[in-house]
Design an enzyme around this catalytic site. Structure first.
Site, PDB file in Angstrom:
ATOM      1  N   SER A 142     -35.653  29.845  -2.152  1.00 50.68           N
ATOM      2  CA  SER A 142     -34.865  30.980  -1.641  1.00 50.68           C
ATOM      3  C   SER A 142     -35.023  30.997  -0.130  1.00 50.68           C
ATOM      4  O   SER A 142     -36.000  30.456   0.406  1.00 50.68           O
ATOM      5  CB  SER A 142     -35.425  32.277  -2.220  1.00 50.68           C
ATOM      6  OG  SER A 142     -34.916  33.403  -1.539  1.00 50.68           O
ATOM      7  N   TYR A 155     -42.668  37.969  -4.507  1.00 48.48           N
ATOM      8  CA  TYR A 155     -41.489  37.102  -4.677  1.00 48.48           C
ATOM      9  C   TYR A 155     -41.401  36.098  -3.523  1.00 48.48           C
ATOM     10  O   TYR A 155     -41.254  34.890  -3.738  1.00 48.48           O
ATOM     11  CB  TYR A 155     -40.210  37.944  -4.749  1.00 48.48           C
ATOM     12  CG  TYR A 155     -38.956  37.098  -4.875  1.00 48.48           C
ATOM     13  CD1 TYR A 155     -38.693  36.375  -6.034  1.00 48.48           C
ATOM     14  CD2 TYR A 155     -38.030  37.004  -3.827  1.00 48.48           C
ATOM     15  CE1 TYR A 155     -37.554  35.586  -6.154  1.00 48.48           C
ATOM     16  CE2 TYR A 155     -36.889  36.222  -3.936  1.00 48.48           C
ATOM     17  CZ  TYR A 155     -36.657  35.515  -5.101  1.00 48.48           C
ATOM     18  OH  TYR A 155     -35.535  34.733  -5.220  1.00 48.48           O
TER      19      TYR A 155
HETATM   20  N1  LIG Z   1     -29.200  35.724  -6.507  1.00 48.43           N
HETATM   21  C1  LIG Z   1     -29.815  35.586  -5.347  1.00 48.43           C
HETATM   22  O1  LIG Z   1     -29.546  36.309  -4.366  1.00 48.43           O
HETATM   23  C2  LIG Z   1     -30.849  34.504  -5.167  1.00 48.43           C
HETATM   24  C3  LIG Z   1     -31.167  34.105  -3.857  1.00 48.43           C
HETATM   25  C4  LIG Z   1     -32.122  33.103  -3.673  1.00 48.43           C
HETATM   26  C5  LIG Z   1     -32.727  32.515  -4.764  1.00 48.43           C
HETATM   27  N2  LIG Z   1     -32.401  32.936  -6.031  1.00 48.43           N
HETATM   28  C6  LIG Z   1     -33.091  32.290  -7.149  1.00 48.43           C
HETATM   29  O2  LIG Z   1     -32.140  31.689  -7.989  1.00 48.43           O
HETATM   30  C7  LIG Z   1     -32.682  31.547  -9.300  1.00 48.43           C
HETATM   31  C8  LIG Z   1     -31.645  32.009 -10.315  1.00 48.43           C
HETATM   32  O3  LIG Z   1     -31.415  33.397 -10.145  1.00 48.43           O
HETATM   33  P1  LIG Z   1     -29.980  34.052 -10.283  1.00 48.43           P
HETATM   34  O4  LIG Z   1     -29.584  34.558  -8.958  1.00 48.43           O
HETATM   35  O5  LIG Z   1     -29.069  33.154 -10.992  1.00 48.43           O
HETATM   36  O6  LIG Z   1     -30.367  35.346 -11.152  1.00 48.43           O
HETATM   37  P2  LIG Z   1     -30.145  35.692 -12.689  1.00 48.43           P
HETATM   38  O7  LIG Z   1     -28.678  35.665 -12.998  1.00 48.43           O
HETATM   39  O8  LIG Z   1     -30.923  36.945 -12.922  1.00 48.43           O
HETATM   40  O9  LIG Z   1     -30.797  34.469 -13.469  1.00 48.43           O
HETATM   41  C9  LIG Z   1     -32.177  34.344 -13.704  1.00 48.43           C
HETATM   42  C10 LIG Z   1     -32.362  33.386 -14.868  1.00 48.43           C
HETATM   43  O10 LIG Z   1     -33.773  33.194 -15.079  1.00 48.43           O
HETATM   44  C11 LIG Z   1     -34.050  33.361 -16.460  1.00 48.43           C
HETATM   45  N3  LIG Z   1     -35.398  33.883 -16.675  1.00 48.43           N
HETATM   46  C12 LIG Z   1     -35.976  34.961 -16.088  1.00 48.43           C
HETATM   47  N4  LIG Z   1     -37.200  35.169 -16.609  1.00 48.43           N
HETATM   48  C13 LIG Z   1     -37.381  34.194 -17.544  1.00 48.43           C
HETATM   49  C14 LIG Z   1     -38.444  33.886 -18.452  1.00 48.43           C
HETATM   50  N5  LIG Z   1     -39.562  34.643 -18.530  1.00 48.43           N
HETATM   51  N6  LIG Z   1     -38.304  32.818 -19.276  1.00 48.43           N
HETATM   52  C15 LIG Z   1     -37.173  32.077 -19.258  1.00 48.43           C
HETATM   53  N7  LIG Z   1     -36.133  32.319 -18.423  1.00 48.43           N
HETATM   54  C16 LIG Z   1     -36.247  33.369 -17.582  1.00 48.43           C
HETATM   55  C17 LIG Z   1     -33.008  34.365 -16.952  1.00 48.43           C
HETATM   56  O11 LIG Z   1     -32.744  34.185 -18.342  1.00 48.43           O
HETATM   57  P3  LIG Z   1     -33.205  35.186 -19.532  1.00 48.43           P
HETATM   58  O12 LIG Z   1     -33.164  36.577 -18.999  1.00 48.43           O
HETATM   59  O13 LIG Z   1     -32.215  34.900 -20.612  1.00 48.43           O
HETATM   60  O14 LIG Z   1     -34.583  34.713 -19.883  1.00 48.43           O
HETATM   61  C18 LIG Z   1     -31.775  33.935 -16.159  1.00 48.43           C
HETATM   62  O15 LIG Z   1     -31.091  32.905 -16.833  1.00 48.43           O
HETATM   63  C19 LIG Z   1     -33.995  32.349  -9.314  1.00 48.43           C
HETATM   64  O16 LIG Z   1     -35.073  31.453  -9.202  1.00 48.43           O
HETATM   65  C20 LIG Z   1     -33.882  33.208  -8.069  1.00 48.43           C
HETATM   66  O17 LIG Z   1     -35.142  33.545  -7.554  1.00 48.43           O
HETATM   67  C21 LIG Z   1     -31.476  33.897  -6.264  1.00 48.43           C
END
Ligand SMILES: NC(=O)c1ccc[n+]([C@@H]2O[C@H](COP(=O)([O-])OP(=O)(O)OC[C@H]3O[C@@H](n4cnc5c(N)ncnc54)[C@H](OP(=O)(O)O)[C@@H]3O)[C@@H](O)[C@H]2O)c1
Length: 263
Positions: A142, A155
């Site tokens: 991130s 985080y």
């Molecule tokens: N969106 C942003 O602004 C942003 C910015 C920088 C980095 N990121 C990073 O991008 C990545 C993806 O996030 P996203 O933005 O796509 O958010 P998201 O839509 O909330 O996706 C998060 C994913 O992680 C899975 N997850 C969470 N806890 C889990 C667990 N205990 N076991 C297995 N799976 C788990 C969730 O699936 P389930 O709930 O089905 O388990 C979901 O598929 C993350 O690492 C996040 O830190 C996001």
């Protein structure tokens, strides 16, 4: 993609960035293994991708915060007769709170998913890639990795770990056929903000800065093709990533404290 990965395992494929990785990789010709807790969401996506692209798409519903996710996944993948040559460690979540008000339980789960599971899965699938002289690991860090993140402190620290680990492994495995890429997006329009209880933060992010998951993923796959070590999507975030290199750490932390303090 010009290098085709035969079988990609994507964690956190039930929504957001992970689901888009699944979609773009299936379109590029990869078979998939989709991992997350919500089986129904994974099955729905798997069905869509099988009929749209004719790829083999397997679903493994698993809580990555529970013990030994690497060992369990490796065993499950072996039983299904698959070999992973692209690992996308994408599952992760954040939390927006004063450190003393957010209990350790949530931090512990965050460390388990964002750090421990990512590291264990890399241990589980890297040896076969090294032996084959072919493979890749994409780790989703991130923009929070570049500086301390007051009010999202754990985080930010987990993502600094992901960035540091990935850069080190990129250098360690150079020339051995295995690529490593750290992806460092700024805000991306996904359910991330709801999971982090930071709806307010989401509202305050200017729409010009907010990226789409589609843009982040296509840029990441291009970065992997050119064997980049770190991919920072978007010019605003690229510029933001320079500031931490210029400011003294104390001033940087204090400035971030002002930026992030929304209470
Ligand atoms: N969106 C942003 O602004 C942003 C910015 C920088 C980095 N990121 C990073 O991008 C990545 C993806 O996030 P996203 O933005 O796509 O958010 P998201 O839509 O909330 O996706 C998060 C994913 O992680 C899975 N997850 C969470 N806890 C889990 C667990 N205990 N076991 C297995 N799976 C788990 C969730 O699936 P389930 O709930 O089905 O388990 C979901 O598929 C993350 O690492 C996040 O830190 C996001």
């Amino acid at each position: 993609m010009s290098i085709i990965y035969r079988t990609a395992l994507i964690t956190g494929a039930s929504s957001g960035i992970g689901a888009v990785f699944a979609t773009q990789l299936a379109a590029a010709g990869s078979d998939l293994i989709l991992v997350a807790r919500r089986r129904e969401e994974l099955e729905k996506l798997a069905q869509q991708l099988r009929s749209a692209h004719g790829r083999r798409v397997e679903v493994i519903a698993m809580d990555l915060a529970k013990p030994d996710p690497g060992e369990l996944l490796a065993e499950e993948v072996k039983q299904r007769g698959l070999e992973v040559d692209l690992l996308v460690n994408n599952a992760g979540f954040g939390s927006s709170a004063n450190f003393h008000e957010d209990g350790y339980e949530r931090d512990q789960r965050m460390i388990a998913v964002n750090i421990a599971a990512l590291t264990e899965l890399t241990h589980a699938f890297l040896p076969a890639m090294v032996q084959a002289g072919h493979g890749a690991v994409i780790n989703i860090a991130s923009a929070a990795a570049f500086q301390p993140m007051p009010y999202m402190s754990v985080y930010g620290a987990t993502k600094a770990y992901v960035l540091s680990l990935t850069q080190a492994l990129w250098a360690e495995y150079r020339g051995r056929g295995v690529r490593f890429l750290a992806v460092c997006p700024g805000p991306v329009d996904t359910p991330f903000f709801e999971a982090a209880d930071s709806g307010k933060l989401r509202q305050e992010i200017p729409s010009a800065v907010m990226m789409t998951a589609e843009g982040v993923v296509s840029g990441s796959l291009r970065a992997l093709q050119r064997d980049a070590c770190v991919y920072v999507p978007g010019i605003a975030v690229k510029l933001g990533a320079v500031m931490p290199r210029l400011l003294p750490r104390r001033l940087l932390a204090a400035t971030m404290g002002k930026v992030m303090n929304r209470r």
